[in-house]
Design an enzyme around this catalytic site. Structure first.
Site, PDB file in Angstrom:
ATOM      1  N   GLY A   1       0.863  -1.170   0.000  1.00  0.00           N
ATOM      2  CA  GLY A   1       0.000   0.000   0.000  1.00  0.00           C
ATOM      3  C   GLY A   1       0.898   1.218   0.000  1.00  0.00           C
TER       4      GLY A   1
ATOM      5  N   CYS B   1       4.957  -5.513  -2.487  1.00  0.00           N
ATOM      6  CA  CYS B   1       4.389  -4.333  -3.157  1.00  0.00           C
ATOM      7  C   CYS B   1       5.270  -3.098  -2.930  1.00  0.00           C
ATOM      8  CB  CYS B   1       2.962  -4.125  -2.665  1.00  0.00           C
ATOM      9  SG  CYS B   1       1.948  -3.026  -3.678  1.00  0.00           S
ATOM     10  N   HIS B   2       4.691  -2.007  -2.408  1.00  0.00           N
ATOM     11  CA  HIS B   2       5.433  -0.768  -2.188  1.00  0.00           C
ATOM     12  C   HIS B   2       6.397  -0.852  -1.004  1.00  0.00           C
ATOM     13  CE1 HIS B   2       2.279   0.864  -4.815  1.00  0.00           C
ATOM     14  NE2 HIS B   2       3.031   1.935  -4.983  1.00  0.00           N
ATOM     15  N   ALA B   3       6.437  -1.982  -0.307  1.00  0.00           N
ATOM     16  CA  ALA B   3       7.383  -2.128   0.803  1.00  0.00           C
ATOM     17  C   ALA B   3       8.828  -2.013   0.343  1.00  0.00           C
ATOM     18  CB  ALA B   3       7.159  -3.457   1.518  1.00  0.00           C
TER      19      ALA B   3
END
Length: 221
Positions: free
Chosen positions: A76, A106-108
């Site tokens: 996220g 993901c956006h990590a």
């Protein structure tokens, strides 16, 4: 180790992706792991991208990394907030240095880049931040799951079954953490997904007379 022996940290901040936080939390709790959600504060509520509320069980100050086996970073837009917090960045960097399993989806990848732990390592992420991860020195590939030593990365919510399977397999090949007992967990945990009101994201001044601001969430009455 058996999953019943595993001790896992999952990071939370505002704008987290719902499945990427709750899927691992519930998946590994179901198998008997001790999963603690760690955030900047235990007194605040955190809003997902769609307003799903979450609370932290512990803050960074409560965490003894020697007592944990794995750290999971959901995606996220929460990694954008996490990477602004020096304590969270240090937690991730130290977890990697101690050899904990570090798993990011993901956006990590943003937080991995800021922590400086992807240089020279194979990794993946959501395609929209691949330039950030590449510029941080990673060998990027567009695969559902990429494993490089103690680092496991993945791309999107659809990859969660394979992401969590990779975490489970990696834990099975490791010895349990040697640290002491964890803080006594609440029952039910503060990080329960049950809720009666959605969370609304707002902004406030970062300090007195400050033109800067920080996000916070409140429950919709």
């Amino acid at each position: 180790m058996q999953l019943t022996e595993a001790r896992i940290i999952v990071l939370v901040e505002n704008q987290y992706q719902e499945l990427e936080l709750w899927y691992p939390v519930l998946r590994f709790r179901e198998d008997g792991a001790d999963v603690r959600v760690v955030g900047p504060s235990v007194s605040e509520v955190y809003a997902s991208k769609l307003g799903y509320p979450a609370r932290a069980d512990l803050t960074v100050a409560d965490v003894d990394l020697d007592a944990y086996d794995a750290l999971i970073i959901p995606g996220g837009f929460s990694p954008e907030y996490l990477r602004r917090n020096p304590e969270m960045v240090d937690l991730v960097r130290e977890a990697d240095a101690k050899g904990l399993l570090v798993a990011a989806i993901c956006h990590a990848g943003w937080l991995l880049a800021t922590a400086g732990i992807v240089r020279g390592r194979a990794a993946t992420c959501v395609v929209t931040i691949k330039d950030d991860v590449i510029n941080a020195g990673a060998r990027y590939s567009d695969e559902p799951v990429v494993i490089d030593g103690n680092l496991i990365t993945s791309r999107l919510p659809n990859d969660l079954p394979r992401f969590c399977a990779a975490i489970k397999d990696a834990l099975a090949g490791r010895e349990p953490a040697k640290g002491g007992a964890l803080p006594v967990a609440a029952d039910p945990p503060a990080s329960s997904p049950a809720y009666t009101a959605s969370a609304v994201l707002k902004n406030r001044a970062a300090g007195p007379a400050s033109a800067n601001y920080r996000a916070y969430a409140v429950l919709d009455a």
